[in-house]
Motif scaffolding. Sequence first.
Motif, PDB file in Angstrom:
ATOM      1  N   LYS A  80       0.831  -1.204   0.000  1.00  0.00           N
ATOM      2  CA  LYS A  80       0.000   0.000   0.000  1.00  0.00           C
ATOM      3  C   LYS A  80       0.870   1.261   0.000  1.00  0.00           C
ATOM      4  O   LYS A  80       0.574   2.223  -0.707  1.00  0.00           O
ATOM      5  CB  LYS A  80      -0.913  -0.017   1.221  1.00  0.00           C
ATOM      6  CG  LYS A  80      -1.989   1.020   1.201  1.00  0.00           C
ATOM      7  CD  LYS A  80      -2.961   0.813   2.332  1.00  0.00           C
ATOM      8  CE  LYS A  80      -4.101   1.805   2.233  1.00  0.00           C
ATOM      9  NZ  LYS A  80      -5.092   1.603   3.277  1.00  0.00           N
ATOM     10  N   GLU A  81       1.940   1.263   0.775  1.00  0.00           N
ATOM     11  CA  GLU A  81       2.852   2.401   0.798  1.00  0.00           C
ATOM     12  C   GLU A  81       3.543   2.589  -0.553  1.00  0.00           C
ATOM     13  O   GLU A  81       3.694   3.713  -1.043  1.00  0.00           O
ATOM     14  CB  GLU A  81       3.905   2.222   1.888  1.00  0.00           C
ATOM     15  CG  GLU A  81       3.354   2.363   3.291  1.00  0.00           C
ATOM     16  CD  GLU A  81       4.399   2.050   4.353  1.00  0.00           C
ATOM     17  OE1 GLU A  81       5.588   1.872   4.001  1.00  0.00           O
ATOM     18  OE2 GLU A  81       4.023   1.976   5.529  1.00  0.00           O
ATOM     19  N   ALA A  82       3.966   1.482  -1.162  1.00  0.00           N
ATOM     20  CA  ALA A  82       4.634   1.558  -2.459  1.00  0.00           C
ATOM     21  C   ALA A  82       3.677   2.053  -3.543  1.00  0.00           C
ATOM     22  O   ALA A  82       4.061   2.820  -4.418  1.00  0.00           O
ATOM     23  CB  ALA A  82       5.206   0.200  -2.841  1.00  0.00           C
ATOM     24  N   GLU A  83       2.418   1.614  -3.472  1.00  0.00           N
ATOM     25  CA  GLU A  83       1.431   2.039  -4.462  1.00  0.00           C
ATOM     26  C   GLU A  83       1.080   3.512  -4.313  1.00  0.00           C
ATOM     27  O   GLU A  83       0.716   4.170  -5.288  1.00  0.00           O
ATOM     28  CB  GLU A  83       0.166   1.196  -4.358  1.00  0.00           C
ATOM     29  CG  GLU A  83       0.339  -0.206  -4.906  1.00  0.00           C
ATOM     30  CD  GLU A  83      -0.906  -1.045  -4.756  1.00  0.00           C
ATOM     31  OE1 GLU A  83      -1.836  -0.637  -4.019  1.00  0.00           O
ATOM     32  OE2 GLU A  83      -0.954  -2.127  -5.366  1.00  0.00           O
ATOM     33  N   SER A  84       1.195   4.052  -3.106  1.00  0.00           N
ATOM     34  CA  SER A  84       0.861   5.468  -2.912  1.00  0.00           C
ATOM     35  C   SER A  84       1.865   6.394  -3.592  1.00  0.00           C
ATOM     36  O   SER A  84       1.559   7.547  -3.871  1.00  0.00           O
ATOM     37  CB  SER A  84       0.774   5.789  -1.420  1.00  0.00           C
ATOM     38  OG  SER A  84       2.051   5.708  -0.824  1.00  0.00           O
ATOM     39  N   LEU A  85       3.063   5.899  -3.888  1.00  0.00           N
ATOM     40  CA  LEU A  85       4.087   6.708  -4.538  1.00  0.00           C
ATOM     41  C   LEU A  85       3.937   6.752  -6.055  1.00  0.00           C
ATOM     42  O   LEU A  85       4.557   7.578  -6.711  1.00  0.00           O
ATOM     43  CB  LEU A  85       5.480   6.167  -4.187  1.00  0.00           C
ATOM     44  CG  LEU A  85       5.861   6.181  -2.717  1.00  0.00           C
ATOM     45  CD1 LEU A  85       7.197   5.468  -2.525  1.00  0.00           C
ATOM     46  CD2 LEU A  85       5.914   7.599  -2.192  1.00  0.00           C
ATOM     47  N   LEU A  86       3.110   5.841  -6.609  1.00  0.00           N
ATOM     48  CA  LEU A  86       3.000   5.727  -8.061  1.00  0.00           C
ATOM     49  C   LEU A  86       1.598   6.060  -8.543  1.00  0.00           C
ATOM     50  O   LEU A  86       0.643   6.030  -7.770  1.00  0.00           O
ATOM     51  CB  LEU A  86       3.356   4.300  -8.490  1.00  0.00           C
ATOM     52  CG  LEU A  86       4.774   3.848  -8.169  1.00  0.00           C
ATOM     53  CD1 LEU A  86       4.919   2.361  -8.404  1.00  0.00           C
ATOM     54  CD2 LEU A  86       5.773   4.616  -9.008  1.00  0.00           C
ATOM     55  N   ASP A  87       1.494   6.351  -9.832  1.00  0.00           N
ATOM     56  CA  ASP A  87       0.181   6.605 -10.427  1.00  0.00           C
ATOM     57  C   ASP A  87      -0.509   5.271 -10.722  1.00  0.00           C
ATOM     58  O   ASP A  87       0.109   4.206 -10.668  1.00  0.00           O
ATOM     59  CB  ASP A  87       0.326   7.442 -11.699  1.00  0.00           C
ATOM     60  CG  ASP A  87       1.231   6.801 -12.717  1.00  0.00           C
ATOM     61  OD1 ASP A  87       0.813   6.669 -13.870  1.00  0.00           O
ATOM     62  OD2 ASP A  87       2.359   6.436 -12.354  1.00  0.00           O
ATOM     63  N   ALA A  88      -1.791   5.329 -11.046  1.00  0.00           N
ATOM     64  CA  ALA A  88      -2.600   4.121 -11.229  1.00  0.00           C
ATOM     65  C   ALA A  88      -2.078   3.250 -12.375  1.00  0.00           C
ATOM     66  O   ALA A  88      -2.068   2.019 -12.266  1.00  0.00           O
ATOM     67  CB  ALA A  88      -4.050   4.505 -11.477  1.00  0.00           C
ATOM     68  N   THR A  89      -1.635   3.855 -13.449  1.00  0.00           N
ATOM     69  CA  THR A  89      -1.132   3.086 -14.587  1.00  0.00           C
ATOM     70  C   THR A  89       0.108   2.292 -14.203  1.00  0.00           C
ATOM     71  O   THR A  89       0.216   1.112 -14.539  1.00  0.00           O
ATOM     72  CB  THR A  89      -0.792   4.032 -15.758  1.00  0.00           C
ATOM     73  OG1 THR A  89      -1.921   4.852 -16.026  1.00  0.00           O
ATOM     74  CG2 THR A  89      -0.406   3.261 -16.994  1.00  0.00           C
ATOM     75  N   SER A  90       1.014   2.914 -13.483  1.00  0.00           N
ATOM     76  CA  SER A  90       2.234   2.219 -13.064  1.00  0.00           C
ATOM     77  C   SER A  90       1.920   1.090 -12.098  1.00  0.00           C
ATOM     78  O   SER A  90       2.551   0.030 -12.139  1.00  0.00           O
ATOM     79  CB  SER A  90       3.203   3.205 -12.411  1.00  0.00           C
ATOM     80  OG  SER A  90       3.613   4.173 -13.335  1.00  0.00           O
ATOM     81  N   VAL A  91       0.936   1.295 -11.228  1.00  0.00           N
ATOM     82  CA  VAL A  91       0.550   0.250 -10.280  1.00  0.00           C
ATOM     83  C   VAL A  91      -0.005  -0.959 -11.028  1.00  0.00           C
ATOM     84  O   VAL A  91       0.373  -2.108 -10.759  1.00  0.00           O
ATOM     85  CB  VAL A  91      -0.478   0.796  -9.259  1.00  0.00           C
ATOM     86  CG1 VAL A  91      -1.080  -0.329  -8.434  1.00  0.00           C
ATOM     87  CG2 VAL A  91       0.171   1.827  -8.354  1.00  0.00           C
ATOM     88  N   MET A  92      -0.882  -0.706 -11.980  1.00  0.00           N
ATOM     89  CA  MET A  92      -1.465  -1.819 -12.736  1.00  0.00           C
ATOM     90  C   MET A  92      -0.415  -2.553 -13.563  1.00  0.00           C
ATOM     91  O   MET A  92      -0.388  -3.793 -13.595  1.00  0.00           O
ATOM     92  CB  MET A  92      -2.582  -1.296 -13.650  1.00  0.00           C
ATOM     93  CG  MET A  92      -3.800  -0.840 -12.881  1.00  0.00           C
ATOM     94  SD  MET A  92      -5.045  -0.012 -13.873  1.00  0.00           S
ATOM     95  CE  MET A  92      -5.347  -1.163 -15.168  1.00  0.00           C
ATOM     96  N   LEU A  93       0.486  -1.808 -14.208  1.00  0.00           N
ATOM     97  CA  LEU A  93       1.554  -2.443 -14.969  1.00  0.00           C
ATOM     98  C   LEU A  93       2.490  -3.239 -14.063  1.00  0.00           C
ATOM     99  O   LEU A  93       2.944  -4.329 -14.419  1.00  0.00           O
ATOM    100  CB  LEU A  93       2.349  -1.392 -15.743  1.00  0.00           C
ATOM    101  CG  LEU A  93       1.665  -0.794 -16.961  1.00  0.00           C
ATOM    102  CD1 LEU A  93       2.497   0.355 -17.513  1.00  0.00           C
ATOM    103  CD2 LEU A  93       1.446  -1.832 -18.024  1.00  0.00           C
ATOM    104  N   GLY A  94       2.776  -2.697 -12.896  1.00  0.00           N
ATOM    105  CA  GLY A  94       3.641  -3.391 -11.952  1.00  0.00           C
ATOM    106  C   GLY A  94       3.037  -4.698 -11.474  1.00  0.00           C
ATOM    107  O   GLY A  94       3.729  -5.721 -11.369  1.00  0.00           O
ATOM    108  N   ARG A  95       1.741  -4.707 -11.212  1.00  0.00           N
ATOM    109  CA  ARG A  95       1.064  -5.943 -10.792  1.00  0.00           C
ATOM    110  C   ARG A  95       1.137  -7.000 -11.887  1.00  0.00           C
ATOM    111  O   ARG A  95       1.437  -8.167 -11.626  1.00  0.00           O
ATOM    112  CB  ARG A  95      -0.397  -5.659 -10.460  1.00  0.00           C
ATOM    113  CG  ARG A  95      -0.594  -4.908  -9.187  1.00  0.00           C
ATOM    114  CD  ARG A  95      -2.060  -4.654  -8.960  1.00  0.00           C
ATOM    115  NE  ARG A  95      -2.273  -3.809  -7.789  1.00  0.00           N
ATOM    116  CZ  ARG A  95      -3.438  -3.335  -7.422  1.00  0.00           C
ATOM    117  NH1 ARG A  95      -4.523  -3.601  -8.141  1.00  0.00           N
ATOM    118  NH2 ARG A  95      -3.552  -2.582  -6.344  1.00  0.00           N
TER     119      ARG A  95
END
Length: 116
Positions: A80-95
């Motif tokens: 959750k902390e790591a996802e708060s640093l990134l935008d939604a697109t980067s989070v989805m791509l990272g997953r």
Amino acid sequence: KQWYQRRVHGMHREYRPSYKVMERPTSWWKYAFNCIKVHLITPYTWPSIKQHRNSYRNLVSLWEKRIRVGKSSSLKLQIKEAESLLDATSVMLGREQAKMQAKKVVLNESPKTKTS
């Protein structure tokens, strides 16, 4: 819409010339350049790109760990902390990247059968 315009104008107020456009057009061109620079050029400095990539890699490794280990509250908090640093697109791509990498690791670790 009006609220957004006020916020944007407030951000650029320091660059806005106090003269009329026809009196000093050069200062208005500088104003236009500074407004564009603040939004489009400045955010893409090397340190900010490097920080984004490090945050992205951290998120991918945390998601891989979650896929391999399973759910845990401490891991969930770190994600959750790591996802708060990134935008939604980067989070989805990272997953998705973490899922693909975890699948690749599982396929490489599976015992290979000999057909002889």
